[in-house]
Every structure is written in structure tokens, then in C-alpha cells.
Design a protein around this motif. Structure first.
Motif, PDB file in Angstrom:
ATOM      1  N   ALA A 225      32.891  -1.559  12.644  1.00 59.22           N
ATOM      2  CA  ALA A 225      33.258  -2.812  13.299  1.00 59.22           C
ATOM      3  C   ALA A 225      34.703  -3.197  12.999  1.00 59.22           C
ATOM      4  O   ALA A 225      34.963  -4.136  12.243  1.00 59.22           O
ATOM      5  CB  ALA A 225      32.302  -3.922  12.866  1.00 59.22           C
TER       6      ALA A 225
ATOM      7  N   ARG B 233      31.314  -1.766  17.207  1.00 61.87           N
ATOM      8  CA  ARG B 233      31.472  -3.194  17.492  1.00 61.87           C
ATOM      9  C   ARG B 233      32.937  -3.562  17.291  1.00 61.87           C
ATOM     10  O   ARG B 233      33.553  -3.152  16.302  1.00 61.87           O
ATOM     11  CB  ARG B 233      30.584  -4.014  16.546  1.00 61.87           C
TER      12      ARG B 233
ATOM     13  N   GLU C 222      35.350  -6.575  16.493  1.00 62.20           N
ATOM     14  CA  GLU C 222      35.354  -7.942  15.986  1.00 62.20           C
ATOM     15  C   GLU C 222      36.645  -8.621  16.457  1.00 62.20           C
ATOM     16  O   GLU C 222      37.624  -8.717  15.726  1.00 62.20           O
ATOM     17  CB  GLU C 222      35.189  -7.933  14.468  1.00 62.20           C
TER      18      GLU C 222
END
Length: 296
Positions: free
Chosen positions: A6, A38, A40
Motif C-alpha cells: 500500500a 492499494r 493510499e
């Protein structure tokens, strides 16, 4: 097993990011599990499309393929708002009207101020405001952050709350070591602590792999999991990759960016050897680049 990488698209990835991505990727693949990506990207002032494109290109070069669509936090503010509303209904968050300068001045004036892993803790100034004082400041349109009342939240969650790190073993959560952390701001309707806790649960992450500098954050995340009735994953906090100067790598050091290494003729196999990782099992197929990535 479900793991995730992430990164934040606020700069170029470096060797430390490669290590973190490979750790999560290799653990999932070795177990026949899933590896998720992911982004962020909640910091709209620092995140840039070109950094996101660079991340995807770097991962493709490293031979890292992810399962399913990329989750971009900026597309899921509703998930964090729902969690925040639940916490507000429990009475465990409060508005903080202090500026960073005011907090720094108050801490400086109190030499014995409590210290956390990253320095002095928020002194709790606005925690003691009356309901009328809070309502008046809100009516004035004062900028504010929403902080977690850690003492009240811990009492409500009960305990002891525990979590397991693969290296350090079973830990008892001590969220007070980070103080009343910020969970949202006016300009950013969530924080790292809230977003990562909600995301890991929604994505079904079972093993969180991340660097040791985030170990202390897990104490707060465990408290949020208890309050929001979320599952508790297993954790693996690995070491940091350091530069030749003995300092941790930073995005601002362009010479150590993966893109620069690629341009200089470095190979992913050589980087894995440098990092003490075994050879990657199997040759990676061509991976999707920025324009081909499905969004979640």
C-alpha cells in the motif's frame, strides 16, 4: 492468505519499497494466496498522477503482479465516513481546534510533556472543552480535526486487547503510547490510522506486512478494530532498508529511486540478491501499466 502492498503516490519508489512489496508478494504467492495493491492517495496536496504511474511501472519491472483491481483510498471516503460516524456515536472522538503551532507551543511550555514513539504527544487541550464551547467554535466555522479519545475508547473496548506479530510474538495493545491521534481533518476526511484499519478489513487482509517503523501504530489500529468489530490480522513488521549513510531511504533521494536504478541497468534479480531475498520463483509475465489497471 491475503497480503497487500500500500504505497502512497507522493514520490518515486525506492529500494525500501521494493523490499516491502516483495515481502508481501512472496508470502502470498508461497502460500497460494492473494496479493493486493492499494494506493493510499488521501493526501490530495502531495499525491500526483505521475507518481502513481511510476509505482505501477516500477512494480511491473520488479515482476510483481497483483490480484484484482487496485484500491484507491480517494475513491472510498464513504467507507471511512461510515466508520467515523460509528465512532462518533460511541462518544470516543472529539473536535480539536488547535493549530500545529499552538500544539507545539503548548508542548514546549511543558518540559515534562508525555512522549510517544515519534516525540511529544498531543496534550489533550480540546479534550477538556465543554459541549457548549465545542458547539460555539463549530458554529464559528473554526477549522478542526477529529481526534480519538484514547482513554475513553480503551475503556469502552474492554481488554486486554492483543495482536500477534510474527517476529515479536503476542502483544498487548497500548494505544495510549500514541495519544489522541487524529482520525480526520477538514481537508482530508480520514487519516492513515482510520483508513488503513478499515481497508485491511474490507479487503480481507489476513497478513499485514510493513516496516518496523509502523510497529507502534498497530497499537492504535488494534483499538480501532475492537471498536468497529473488525477482524484482527496477523502482522509481520520487517526491517528498514538503509542507505550507505546508515539512514533510512527517502523518496526525495532521486538517485536511489527504482526508476533511476532501472535506467542505470540494474536488474530485479540483482536487487533481490542485494536485499537478501531468494530468487523470485518463475519468470514474470508482462504486467499491466498505468493505463490498463482496473480500478476498484
Amino acid at each position: 492468505m491475503i497480503t497487500r502492498f500500500a504505497p502512497s503516490p507522493t514520490g518515486a519508489l525506492h529500494l525500501g519499497h521494493a523490499y516491502a512489496a516483495w515481502i508481501a508478494h512472496d508470502r502470498a504467492r508461497a502460500a497460494g494466496g492473494r496479493f493486493l495493491l492499494r494506493l493510499e492517495d488521501i493526501d490530495h496536496t502531495r499525491c500526483r498522477p505521475e507518481f502513481e504511474a511510476g509505482i505501477l511501472a516500477d512494480l511491473a519491472w520488479l515482476g510483481i503482479a497483483w490480484d484484482g483491481p487496485v484500491r484507491r483510498q480517494s475513491a472510498h471516503f464513504a467507507d471511512y465516513a461510515e466508520a467515523l460516524a460509528r465512532l462518533e456515536a460511541m462518544g470516543v472522538i472529539y473536535p480539536c481546534f488547535c493549530t500545529r503551532a499552538e500544539i507545539a507551543a503548548e508542548v514546549a511550555a511543558a518540559p515534562g510533556a508525555p512522549q510517544g514513539p515519534a516525540g511529544p504527544l498531543y496534550p489533550g487541550t480540546c479534550r477538556h472543552l465543554s459541549d457548549d464551547a465545542r458547539a460555539a467554535r463549530m458554529a464559528e466555522g473554526r477549522d478542526h480535526a477529529l481526534r480519538l479519545d484514547v482513554a475513553r475508547a480503551t475503556a469502552l473496548a474492554g481488554g486486554p486487547l492483543t495482536w500477534v506479530d510474527e517476529k515479536a510474538g503476542r502483544q498487548t495493545a497500548r494505544p495510549e503510547m500514541l495519544g489522541d491521534v487524529v482520525l480526520a481533518r477538514k481537508e482530508t476526511p480520514t487519516s492513515y490510522h482510520l483508513a488503513v484499519t478499515v481497508d485491511d478489513a474490507l479487503q480481507g487482509v489476513t497478513l499485514v506486512t510493513r516496516a518496523i517503523d509502523l510497529f507502534s501504530a498497530t497499537h492504535v489500529h488494534r483499538l480501532l478494530q475492537a471498536l468497529l468489530d473488525l477482524p484482527v490480522p496477523l502482522y509481520h513488521h520487517h526491517g528498514l532498508v538503509m542507505g550507505e549513510d546508515g539512514l533510512r531511504l527517502a523518496k526525495r533521494d532521486r538517485a536511489l529511486a527504482l526508476a533511476a536504478m532501472r535506467a542505470a541497468g540494474e536488474s530485479p534479480a540483482a536487487l533481490r540478491r542485494r536485499l537478501g531475498l531468494p530468487p523470485c520463483p518463475g519468470a514474470a509475465a508482462p504486467l499491466p501499466c498505468a493505463g490498463q489497471v482496473e480500478e476498484e
